[in-house]
Design a protein around this motif. Sequence first.
Motif, PDB file in Angstrom:
ATOM      1  N   THR A 109       0.958  -1.251  -0.051  1.00 17.62           N
ATOM      2  CA  THR A 109      -0.124   0.018  -0.106  1.00 17.62           C
ATOM      3  C   THR A 109       0.745   1.541  -0.146  1.00 17.62           C
ATOM      4  OG1 THR A 109      -0.176   0.037   2.385  1.00 17.62           O
ATOM      5  CG2 THR A 109      -1.872  -1.092   1.289  1.00 17.62           C
ATOM      6  N   ALA A 110       0.320   2.270  -0.710  1.00 17.68           N
ATOM      7  CA  ALA A 110       1.309   3.626  -0.535  1.00 17.68           C
ATOM      8  C   ALA A 110       0.120   5.000  -0.437  1.00 17.68           C
ATOM      9  CB  ALA A 110       1.906   3.745  -1.826  1.00 17.68           C
ATOM     10  N   LEU A 111       0.636   5.720   0.289  1.00 20.53           N
ATOM     11  CA  LEU A 111      -0.198   7.113   0.256  1.00 20.53           C
ATOM     12  C   LEU A 111       0.666   7.834  -0.550  1.00 20.53           C
ATOM     13  CD1 LEU A 111      -2.188   9.028   1.594  1.00 20.53           C
ATOM     14  CD2 LEU A 111      -0.521   9.201   3.494  1.00 20.53           C
ATOM     15  N   VAL A 112      -0.242   8.710  -1.203  1.00 19.76           N
ATOM     16  CA  VAL A 112       0.561   9.856  -2.279  1.00 19.76           C
ATOM     17  C   VAL A 112      -0.304  11.077  -1.931  1.00 19.76           C
ATOM     18  CG1 VAL A 112       1.169  10.398  -4.529  1.00 19.76           C
ATOM     19  CG2 VAL A 112       1.364   7.881  -3.781  1.00 19.76           C
ATOM     20  N   TYR A 113       0.473  12.064  -1.526  1.00 16.79           N
ATOM     21  CA  TYR A 113      -0.321  13.367  -1.496  1.00 16.79           C
ATOM     22  C   TYR A 113       0.559  14.584  -2.259  1.00 16.79           C
ATOM     23  CZ  TYR A 113       2.583  14.319   2.480  1.00 16.79           C
ATOM     24  OH  TYR A 113       3.972  14.478   3.366  1.00 16.79           O
ATOM     25  N   ALA A 114      -0.355  15.553  -2.618  1.00 17.11           N
ATOM     26  CA  ALA A 114       0.388  16.833  -2.954  1.00 17.11           C
ATOM     27  C   ALA A 114      -0.332  18.044  -2.580  1.00 17.11           C
ATOM     28  CB  ALA A 114       0.839  16.670  -4.477  1.00 17.11           C
ATOM     29  N   TYR A 115       0.404  19.098  -2.665  1.00 21.78           N
ATOM     30  CA  TYR A 115      -0.307  20.214  -2.194  1.00 21.78           C
ATOM     31  C   TYR A 115       0.466  21.794  -2.838  1.00 21.78           C
ATOM     32  CZ  TYR A 115       3.586  20.738   1.191  1.00 21.78           C
ATOM     33  OH  TYR A 115       4.955  20.480   1.708  1.00 21.78           O
ATOM     34  N   GLY A 116      -0.377  22.774  -2.894  1.00 22.63           N
ATOM     35  CA  GLY A 116       0.225  24.012  -3.360  1.00 22.63           C
ATOM     36  C   GLY A 116      -0.229  25.255  -2.792  1.00 22.63           C
TER      37      GLY A 116
END
Length: 355
Positions: A109-116
Amino acid sequence: MTPHRPAREVAIVAFAQSDHRRRTDDLSEVEMVMPVLHDVLRQTGLKTSDIGFTCSGSSDYLAGRAFSFTMALDGVGAWPPISESHVEMDGAWALYEAWVKLLTGEADTALVYAYGKASPGSVRDVLTRQLDPYYVAPLWPDSVALAALQAQALVDAGHTDEPALAAIAARSRTDAAENPHAQLPGARPQGDYLVRPLRTGDCPPIGDGAAAVILAAGDRARDLCERPAWIRGMDHRIEAHSLGVRDLTDSPSTRLAAERAGAFDRPVDTAELHAPFTSQEVVLTKALGLDDTVRINPSGGALAANPVMAAGLVRLGEAAARIHRGASDRALAHATSGPCLQQNLVAVLEGENRA
């Protein structure tokens, strides 16, 4: 095995995003990210301790301080220690890294996140730091001016005109009326010219936002999601750094990435294209061979919400979400980074019929 067919099944099993807003002065980056992380974990019933790998995408240039991404880890919960990585790119490239990690079998399993947060400064100027530092960056051509060069090249070549660009903007923002997270939902006037031939309506909004997805492999994906969005292939390519040696009316890197991802093996029914400017959708649809049978950017796309460093991940998440709810069977998702579609990532997602 063909070049684009992975040896291990990996799927996007959950997607969450913030409400994209013009300004979030009342929120820190951690406060903006945390609700999104809680939402995506809630959808699967997973806890942070259940995640095998975590990867994020953001830009220190937007935050104005080095290693700002380490502060966002407070929203993830990095104690006890977790397996974590970061890319100074759009979160779509963080998803690519996580996908490769799962393909190796090192995690399930993997958690991927991004923000700006683009609102605190002039994002048009910040993005000039991507340019060649000796010949182009000192001239300070901003992102809209460079996109206008590309748009004018398309007009001069007879590939589009201003009414056609206006129709793309109207379609995208009309579709965004059904997207509760969009920053600019609903059709609106094209407005005045920013840089000819681009009007305000041809350009993306400036705003803040975050997104997250969870990946899972094999039967773990089927346990976590009723209809996983299986990543059948994914690839990314880059154009020459110098704009002067490129044909701005075409995108060979997008075409090659799509070919390597298997996008041309069978038709897709949906395409979520990361096209911040209307003219860039013209380039991408041509490079990808998309016709009127394909639903393009039903979420409204980057013209309706363009959180820098997260908009590409949103495209992958929106495509996956349509598969999750049965609105799509085979979708293409695209992300870009750099001036005039310099770097491009393409993924092919499929759902499966379950008895």
